[in-house]
Scaffold this motif. Structure first.
Motif: not given
Length: 482
Positions: A405-406, A402, A170, A173, A198, A179-180, A372
């Motif tokens: 969050d991840g 991200q 995540y 990602s 990424r 999310t993204v 997310g």
């Protein structure tokens, strides 16, 4: 003599956090951002519109108590999915399929546990980063626990493989739809843009996670006393065999059914918008097929299913209580206040520090907004225009989101999937925190370096919206920050 400090039960820790959130609703100013409905029907906050509530909401002690069953109800999808998986895996274990699979994996990886650990982390990270899988890993937990035990490892290693793969996937990602893609849509940058960076950081971050888990696993393999879970009962309930049956045709048919179920789940998630209810139905079907192929009688299959559900009652309670923390803050109208207060200092930092500050802010906020996509709708409308003012491109703001969050998904107790995984493996939260926190620090350090370099090399400048188009919005934000 002073009694040695004893870490309370995970349930007490979560209830304590709920109590702190409840007290905060009486102390923290209550307020809201205005919201707007997007084309997809989701609500997003409007930057620069924060205002204090005209009427203060005072939650009573009864409201606090009622929040507990409400939280259990709010987390019902995860709770019942965990119950279904536990029951169905108990049926599969009764057929000997799980033990036969473990025996076969031991033949292949018994002398190379590092290869197994890397493959599991890499594959889980790849799946999470591509299609946003998370709760789908729960069925693998007990299989990996049994495999790790047979390899002279422990349940912590098994949880590490699952959660580290999921969290890093995540966090870095390339194009997760949950999310993204959501964050880029809200930030008004092209979908899939910036994917090169990424993709480039995916393997390095996976290697950081692998090194952390493998270093611990090596110490346990060298001396079982080094295991953090050495004094805990085995989550397999005494069913940890050392004499594994051969993988026969019946077992292979059952495993083929599992692979088919997972493939159907992946297709349903990506093509039909399925989630836990539909996944639960898929696993119920697999459980029925498993009982028939495994020649279990109806009564025996039912008893096995109930036994598997019973073993996860504690896990279900923890998943539900974890949801209560955010619920209290939403009822007390202080969630937007915290977001507003944390975003304000960013305007006074240089671009490099502000990018790192965004990352830290998103990390903290994930404790209160564990969804997310939900976090993206609340924070990205604020981070994007603030970044415009201080020289942080919107693509960098998305990257900070991200990361925050991840990675924090691996450690926050409000993450229902995490609580389900560690509960199924029988790992108390305080021990998981002790194992995972050093890794979080490593990942945060590496992510901060990436963000600083992204600012230095002007990452995302090619898709940054024109200043003229942002003028009205930045004027509002400027007046709010001044």
């Amino acid at each position: 003599m002073t009694e040695k400090f004893r870490v309370p039960h995970t349930l007490i820790l979560l209830l304590g956090m709920m109590l702190v959130a409840y007290i905060a609703t009486w102390l923290v100013p209550q307020g809201f951002f205005d919201t707007v409905t997007l084309d997809n029907g989701r609500q997003a906050v409007v930057a620069g519109t924060y205002s204090l509530s005209d009427e203060q909401v005072r939650l009573s002690p009864m409201d606090f108590l009622v929040a507990i069953p409400r939280a259990l109800a709010a987390a019902q999808d995860v709770i019942f999915f965990v119950f279904i998986v536990g029951g169905v895996l108990s049926i599969a274990r009764a057929t000997g399929t799980i033990d036969a699979l473990i025996g076969r994996l031991l033949e292949r990886f018994g002398k190379n546990p590092h290869l197994l650990i890397f493959m599991v982390i890499f594959c889980f990270a790849l799946a999470s980063g591509a299609i946003g899988t998370a709760g789908e890993y729960i069925p693998f937990v007990l299989i990996l626990v049994g495999l790790c035990k047979a390899m002279r490892l422990d349940a912590m290693t098994a949880v590490g493989m699952v959660v580290v793969g999921y969290g890093i996937g995540y966090g870095v990602s390339a194009f997760s739809p949950f999310t993204v893609m959501v964050a880029q849509q809200v930030a008004d940058v092209p979908l899939y843009s910036g994917i090169e960076l990424r993709l480039a950081i995916f393997v390095p971050f996976v290697l950081i996670g692998f090194h952390h888990v493998w270093r611990y696993a090596k110490s346990v393999q060298a001396d079982p006393n080094n295991s953090m879970t050495a004094s805990l009962p085995c989550p397999l309930g005494g069913n940890d065999n050392t004499d594994y049956p051969a993988l026969n045709l019946r077992h292979k048919i059952i495993l083929f059914g599992l692979v088919t179920a997972i493939a159907a789940a992946v297709w349903g998630i990506s093509q039909r918008g399925w989630y836990l209810y539909e996944l639960g139905a898929i696993f119920i079907l697999w459980g029925a097929v498993t009982a028939i192929v495994g020649q279990l009688g109806a009564d025996e299959a039912a008893e096995r299913f109930i036994d598997g559900v019973k073993d996860l009652a504690t896990t279900a309670i923890l998943i539900g209580i974890a949801r209560g923390i955010a619920l209290i803050m939403e009822d007390g109208q202080i969630l937007h206040t915290l977001v507003h207060a944390m975003s304000m200092p960013l305007s006074h930092l240089g671009a490099e520090l502000a990018a790192v500050g965004m990352f830290i802010m998103q990390t903290i906020l994930n404790l209160f907004i564990p969804s997310g996509s939900g976090q993206a709708y609340v924070t990205m409308p604020l981070m994007a225009p603030v970044g415009d003012l201080i020289g942080v491109n919107r693509q960098i703001a998305v990257l900070a989101y991200q990361f925050g969050d991840g990675f924090s998904n691996m450690i926050i107790p409000t993450n229902a999937v995490l609580m389900g995984i560690i509960g199924m493996a029988g790992v108390p939260y305080h021990l998981w925190f002790k194992f995972c926190f050093p890794l979080i620090l490593k990942l945060m350090f590496a992510a901060s370096i990436v963000l600083v370099l992204a600012v230095v090399f002007d990452y995302g400048a090619d898709v940054q919206p024109q200043i003229s188009a942002l003028h009205g919005l930045t004027q509002v934000v400027t007046s709010q920050l001044s």
